[in-house]
Design an enzyme around this catalytic site. Structure first.
Site, PDB file in Angstrom:
ATOM      1  N   HIS A  72     -13.779  -9.147   2.840  1.00 47.63           N
ATOM      2  CA  HIS A  72     -12.445  -8.552   2.894  1.00 47.63           C
ATOM      3  C   HIS A  72     -11.456  -9.646   2.500  1.00 47.63           C
ATOM      4  O   HIS A  72     -11.645 -10.812   2.850  1.00 47.63           O
ATOM      5  CB  HIS A  72     -12.149  -8.017   4.301  1.00 47.63           C
ATOM      6  CG  HIS A  72     -10.771  -7.439   4.439  1.00 47.63           C
ATOM      7  ND1 HIS A  72     -10.218  -6.607   3.483  1.00 47.63           N
ATOM      8  CD2 HIS A  72      -9.823  -7.585   5.392  1.00 47.63           C
ATOM      9  CE1 HIS A  72      -8.992  -6.267   3.869  1.00 47.63           C
ATOM     10  NE2 HIS A  72      -8.729  -6.856   5.011  1.00 47.63           N
ATOM     11  N   ASP A  86       2.404   5.924   3.907  1.00 45.13           N
ATOM     12  CA  ASP A  86       3.684   6.020   4.636  1.00 45.13           C
ATOM     13  C   ASP A  86       4.939   5.972   3.763  1.00 45.13           C
ATOM     14  O   ASP A  86       5.924   6.589   4.076  1.00 45.13           O
ATOM     15  CB  ASP A  86       3.867   4.893   5.697  1.00 45.13           C
ATOM     16  CG  ASP A  86       2.612   4.622   6.507  1.00 45.13           C
ATOM     17  OD1 ASP A  86       2.126   5.571   7.145  1.00 45.13           O
ATOM     18  OD2 ASP A  86       2.121   3.480   6.503  1.00 45.13           O
ATOM     19  N   ASP A 126      -1.832  -8.739   5.915  1.00 43.42           N
ATOM     20  CA  ASP A 126      -2.868  -7.929   5.277  1.00 43.42           C
ATOM     21  C   ASP A 126      -2.255  -6.613   4.815  1.00 43.42           C
ATOM     22  O   ASP A 126      -1.806  -5.812   5.630  1.00 43.42           O
ATOM     23  CB  ASP A 126      -4.014  -7.678   6.276  1.00 43.42           C
ATOM     24  CG  ASP A 126      -5.255  -7.120   5.599  1.00 43.42           C
ATOM     25  OD1 ASP A 126      -5.144  -6.630   4.458  1.00 43.42           O
ATOM     26  OD2 ASP A 126      -6.327  -7.173   6.220  1.00 43.42           O
ATOM     27  N   ASP A 175     -18.318  -8.954  17.930  1.00 40.50           N
ATOM     28  CA  ASP A 175     -19.765  -8.876  18.112  1.00 40.50           C
ATOM     29  C   ASP A 175     -20.262  -7.572  17.484  1.00 40.50           C
ATOM     30  O   ASP A 175     -19.522  -6.593  17.415  1.00 40.50           O
ATOM     31  CB  ASP A 175     -20.116  -8.902  19.603  1.00 40.50           C
ATOM     32  CG  ASP A 175     -19.993 -10.315  20.182  1.00 40.50           C
ATOM     33  OD1 ASP A 175     -19.799 -11.256  19.389  1.00 40.50           O
ATOM     34  OD2 ASP A 175     -20.096 -10.478  21.404  1.00 40.50           O
ATOM     35  N   ASN A 203       0.846  -1.200   0.000  1.00 34.75           N
ATOM     36  CA  ASN A 203       0.000   0.000   0.000  1.00 34.75           C
ATOM     37  C   ASN A 203       0.882   1.251   0.000  1.00 34.75           C
ATOM     38  O   ASN A 203       2.033   1.212   0.444  1.00 34.75           O
ATOM     39  CB  ASN A 203      -0.984  -0.002   1.192  1.00 34.75           C
ATOM     40  CG  ASN A 203      -0.292   0.128   2.528  1.00 34.75           C
ATOM     41  OD1 ASN A 203       0.316   1.156   2.837  1.00 34.75           O
ATOM     42  ND2 ASN A 203      -0.373  -0.917   3.350  1.00 34.75           N
ATOM     43  N   TYR A 230     -18.212  -2.258  -1.522  1.00 33.03           N
ATOM     44  CA  TYR A 230     -18.267  -3.563  -0.859  1.00 33.03           C
ATOM     45  C   TYR A 230     -17.979  -3.477   0.641  1.00 33.03           C
ATOM     46  O   TYR A 230     -18.250  -4.417   1.384  1.00 33.03           O
ATOM     47  CB  TYR A 230     -17.306  -4.552  -1.541  1.00 33.03           C
ATOM     48  CG  TYR A 230     -15.856  -4.307  -1.182  1.00 33.03           C
ATOM     49  CD1 TYR A 230     -15.222  -5.070  -0.204  1.00 33.03           C
ATOM     50  CD2 TYR A 230     -15.122  -3.296  -1.797  1.00 33.03           C
ATOM     51  CE1 TYR A 230     -13.899  -4.831   0.129  1.00 33.03           C
ATOM     52  CE2 TYR A 230     -13.810  -3.051  -1.457  1.00 33.03           C
ATOM     53  CZ  TYR A 230     -13.198  -3.827  -0.499  1.00 33.03           C
ATOM     54  OH  TYR A 230     -11.889  -3.581  -0.148  1.00 33.03           O
ATOM     55  N   ASN A 240     -12.100  -2.939  20.756  1.00 34.41           N
ATOM     56  CA  ASN A 240     -12.885  -3.521  21.853  1.00 34.41           C
ATOM     57  C   ASN A 240     -13.615  -4.796  21.417  1.00 34.41           C
ATOM     58  O   ASN A 240     -14.539  -5.256  22.085  1.00 34.41           O
ATOM     59  CB  ASN A 240     -13.877  -2.490  22.419  1.00 34.41           C
ATOM     60  CG  ASN A 240     -14.891  -2.034  21.373  1.00 34.41           C
ATOM     61  OD1 ASN A 240     -14.793  -2.386  20.196  1.00 34.41           O
ATOM     62  ND2 ASN A 240     -15.871  -1.251  21.790  1.00 34.41           N
ATOM     63  N   CYS A 245      -9.215  -4.032  -1.332  1.00 38.17           N
ATOM     64  CA  CYS A 245      -8.557  -5.126  -0.603  1.00 38.17           C
ATOM     65  C   CYS A 245      -8.041  -6.269  -1.465  1.00 38.17           C
ATOM     66  O   CYS A 245      -6.925  -6.746  -1.274  1.00 38.17           O
ATOM     67  CB  CYS A 245      -9.459  -5.656   0.506  1.00 38.17           C
ATOM     68  SG  CYS A 245     -10.937  -6.504  -0.079  1.00 38.17           S
ATOM     69  N   ASP A 262     -15.838   2.041  13.198  1.00 43.76           N
ATOM     70  CA  ASP A 262     -16.040   0.602  13.022  1.00 43.76           C
ATOM     71  C   ASP A 262     -16.904   0.354  11.785  1.00 43.76           C
ATOM     72  O   ASP A 262     -17.744   1.169  11.428  1.00 43.76           O
ATOM     73  CB  ASP A 262     -16.800  -0.002  14.225  1.00 43.76           C
ATOM     74  CG  ASP A 262     -15.965  -0.017  15.503  1.00 43.76           C
ATOM     75  OD1 ASP A 262     -14.769   0.307  15.434  1.00 43.76           O
ATOM     76  OD2 ASP A 262     -16.521  -0.374  16.551  1.00 43.76           O
ATOM     77  N   TRP A 318     -11.835   3.996  -1.637  1.00 44.41           N
ATOM     78  CA  TRP A 318     -13.107   3.329  -1.377  1.00 44.41           C
ATOM     79  C   TRP A 318     -14.284   4.306  -1.531  1.00 44.41           C
ATOM     80  O   TRP A 318     -15.337   4.080  -0.976  1.00 44.41           O
ATOM     81  CB  TRP A 318     -13.112   2.733   0.032  1.00 44.41           C
ATOM     82  CG  TRP A 318     -12.271   1.506   0.159  1.00 44.41           C
ATOM     83  CD1 TRP A 318     -12.691   0.205   0.026  1.00 44.41           C
ATOM     84  CD2 TRP A 318     -10.867   1.420   0.440  1.00 44.41           C
ATOM     85  NE1 TRP A 318     -11.638  -0.663   0.196  1.00 44.41           N
ATOM     86  CE2 TRP A 318     -10.508   0.056   0.455  1.00 44.41           C
ATOM     87  CE3 TRP A 318      -9.871   2.369   0.672  1.00 44.41           C
ATOM     88  CZ2 TRP A 318      -9.200  -0.380   0.694  1.00 44.41           C
ATOM     89  CZ3 TRP A 318      -8.578   1.934   0.912  1.00 44.41           C
ATOM     90  CH2 TRP A 318      -8.253   0.573   0.922  1.00 44.41           C
ATOM     91  N   ASP A 325     -11.523   0.531  17.252  1.00 43.39           N
ATOM     92  CA  ASP A 325     -11.147   0.962  18.605  1.00 43.39           C
ATOM     93  C   ASP A 325     -10.705  -0.194  19.494  1.00 43.39           C
ATOM     94  O   ASP A 325     -10.499  -0.026  20.695  1.00 43.39           O
ATOM     95  CB  ASP A 325     -12.295   1.757  19.264  1.00 43.39           C
ATOM     96  CG  ASP A 325     -13.620   1.006  19.195  1.00 43.39           C
ATOM     97  OD1 ASP A 325     -13.598  -0.187  18.808  1.00 43.39           O
ATOM     98  OD2 ASP A 325     -14.653   1.604  19.519  1.00 43.39           O
TER      99      ASP A 325
END
Length: 585
Positions: free
Chosen positions: A226, A123, A249, A291, A120, A420, A201, A168, A220, A132, A199
């Site tokens: 993906h 950087d 990835d 979740d 990619n 997507y 979690n 992706c 999120d 996207w 984040d």
């Protein structure tokens, strides 16, 4: 030994101190056939597929409807090895400390991580720039590529300026090319309903307004699919339990160590919830296990209300190409224990505990918001008939009253075209209705979204998200949602005659315009290693309504074996219809 380009010279002892004579150069690669190598793979068939095979199949679409397309990895084509070696020399690590960087080039986990950053452009002015947005002006649409060779060669030809644009599967396909080229067994993996947990979690929050519009309030997201990579090597840093397939990835999603890179994360560690192990295990664990929490957000009062949560939505039908066959293999069980089983929940709790999340459902929100109430009704969208670009989309909204008293429901429906990643791009349609459901009644409501309404709004991903937010009088809201992938029309390839080395053979590509208006700007793009050199682009004349077009071209194969032609057809109404054909030479 470190991989790369070596000089070989010979010095004769008898001739005193004369200068050594140069014999030339050679390139040292990893060797998966050798039992002493970190990348050793005992199965010859797997070595052939994951190192030597230049054709691949990538899976896409969504969990309800998996589609696939061919890809030309081209790792042994002209100049690709040189470009792969120059990627290493252009990495941030090499620029910052060349001696240390080169000394680590015997280590596949080091190279995998460095190359996941270099594929990619973030950087480090790497190979591909991601986009996207649904608008690909100034470059090529990510879905228009058919192979990695053109991308890598364009990167070099432009003086190593990032190629526009990737998503992706393009990042993953290019990383496959580079790692196979260097001798590291590598494959592409598609995860359906893939979580992007920004984040950390292990939970993905999605927000909807009262009309049912998907709000971009949270970093999120859950992508329809993906694509990432698995590479095969040992983990001397973690111990032999964690040897084997490692997740890498190259898609720039979150920073790791300050730059956009991801992995290697041991697949065994992901399955066992060992999220503390290097590298980026929590992020990969969340991609297949997070979740989901669905919230209603009132833009006026800024109050959020939990609609429902789901622990089985993420990480479905994880797919890769079979060894030696053009089929799909499901590897979901290699990433997690059976969904809904006690073991799977235990591993999820173990991972939360290791990340210090065990007591907190969500550190940022008061807990009373998170108590899920039981809904009075349930709903789902059913697809009625085939869903194809160019035809009306017919759906049925099914609502069921779960209670033994009548319910009044206000239903707000929207349909948006999306990329997507499920990012909404254009609103296509909206409607609302008020319905009464008698006790335990099921009612069906047909919905039609005409082609004329969505045609201008569709992205090249051909995806539509349909949402119905149901406000039950004196009850809680119910969110009904479906992501729809529209099928492209078919194109057909026929090889007319037997394919033989250095003999011309005719190929015929057929496309029938399925809609009742003219299509223009038709272009056919063909590539295939050992069948033709470079990429063939053919302009196809405009097609009237229902007209069939036949395009012929000639091939002169130059290698024997089973080869693949990869074909992409585009026009103003249909973006990037893909197919492939195996040709036995």
């Amino acid at each position: 030994a470190i991989i790369g380009r070596y000089k070989l010279s010979v010095q004769s002892t008898s001739s005193g101190s004369s200068a050594p004579a140069s014999l030339g150069t050679f390139v040292l690669l990893f060797n998966p056939w050798s039992s002493g190598d970190d990348v050793f793979m005992s199965s010859k068939a797997e070595c052939e597929e994951y190192v030597l095979e230049e054709f691949g199949i990538i899976f896409a679409g969504n969990a309800n409807r998996i589609s696939s397309f061919g890809w030309n990895f081209a790792q042994f084509q002209e100049d690709i090895l040189n470009i792969c070696l120059s990627m290493l020399d252009r990495s941030l690590n090499h620029r910052q400390d060349p001696i240390t960087d080169v000394s680590h080039r015997n280590d596949p986990k080091y190279l995998g991580r460095v190359l996941s950053a270099m594929v990619n452009a973030n950087d480090d002015q790497g190979v591909l720039q991601g986009n996207w947005s649904g608008n690909y002006d100034g470059g090529r649409s990510p879905s228009s590529w058919t192979g990695s060779g053109e991308i890598l060669q364009n990167w070099k030809k432009s003086g190593f300026r990032p190629v526009k644009y990737g998503q992706c599967w393009v990042f993953a396909a290019v990383l496959t090319t580079v790692l196979r080229c260097l001798g590291i067994p590598t494959r592409t993996i598609t995860n359906f309903s893939s979580a992007h947990d920004a984040d950390g979690n292990l939970r993905v929050d999605e927000y909807y307004d009262a009309s049912g519009n998907h709000l971009e309030r949270s970093a999120d997201s859950i992508w329809n699919f993906h694509v990432w990579n698995e590479s095969w090597f040992s983990r001397s840093d973690l111990g032999p339990t964690y040897n084997g397939w490692q997740v890498l990835d190259a898609t720039p999603q979150e920073e790791s160590g300050g730059i956009y890179q991801c992995g290697p994360a041991s697949r065994v560690a992901i399955k066992e919830g060992d999220v503390e192990l290097d590298y980026d295990s929590p992020f990969v664990f969340a991609e297949v296990n997070a979740d989901c929490m669905y919230w209603n957000y009132d833009t006026a009062t800024r109050k959020k209300t939990l609609i429902f949560s789901k622990s089985t939505a993420v990480g479905q039908s994880i797919s890769t190409k079979a060894v030696g066959r053009d089929d799909r293999v499901d590897v979901t069980n290699d990433y997690k224990y059976e969904e809904g089983s006690k073991k799977e929940r235990d591993i999820f709790k173990k991972a939360r505990k290791k990340l210090g999340l065990e007591d907190k459902f969500d550190p940022t929100a008061p807990t009373q918001e998170e108590v899920e109430q039981k809904p009075d009704i349930s709903g789902k969208f059913k697809v009625d008939g085939s869903i194809e670009v160019g035809k009306d989309v017919n759906l049925i909204l099914v609502l069921v009253n779960l209670q033994s008293d009548a319910k009044t429901v206000d239903v707000n429906m929207t349909a948006w075209s999306t990329v997507y990643t499920r990012r909404p791009v254009n609103e296509i349609w909206k409607d609302s209705m008020s319905v009464t459901l008698s006790p335990k009644e099921e009612k069906q409501f047909p919905i039609k979204i005409p082609y004329t309404e969505y045609q201008q709004q569709l992205t090249t991903d051909n995806m539509i998200q349909v949402t119905a937010l149901c406000h039950v009088k004196d009850g809680i809201q119910v969110l009904v949602q479906r992501d729809i992938s529209l099928d492209s029309p078919d194109i057909d390839i026929q090889v007319l005659g037997e394919a033989k080395v250095n003999k011309e053979v005719d190929v015929e590509v057929t496309f029938t315009n399925p809609i009742d208006t003219e299509v223009t700007g038709c272009v056919l793009q063909v590539e295939g290693n050992d069948l033709l050199r470079g990429i063939l682009r053919i302009d196809v004349p405009p097609l009237q309504a229902s007209e069939k077009s036949t395009t012929k071209f000639k091939l002169t194969p130059f290698e024997t074996g089973s080869k693949h032609l990869v074909v992409n057809f585009s026009c103003d109404k249909f973006a990037d219809i893909k197919t492939f054909k195996m040709v036995n030479v």
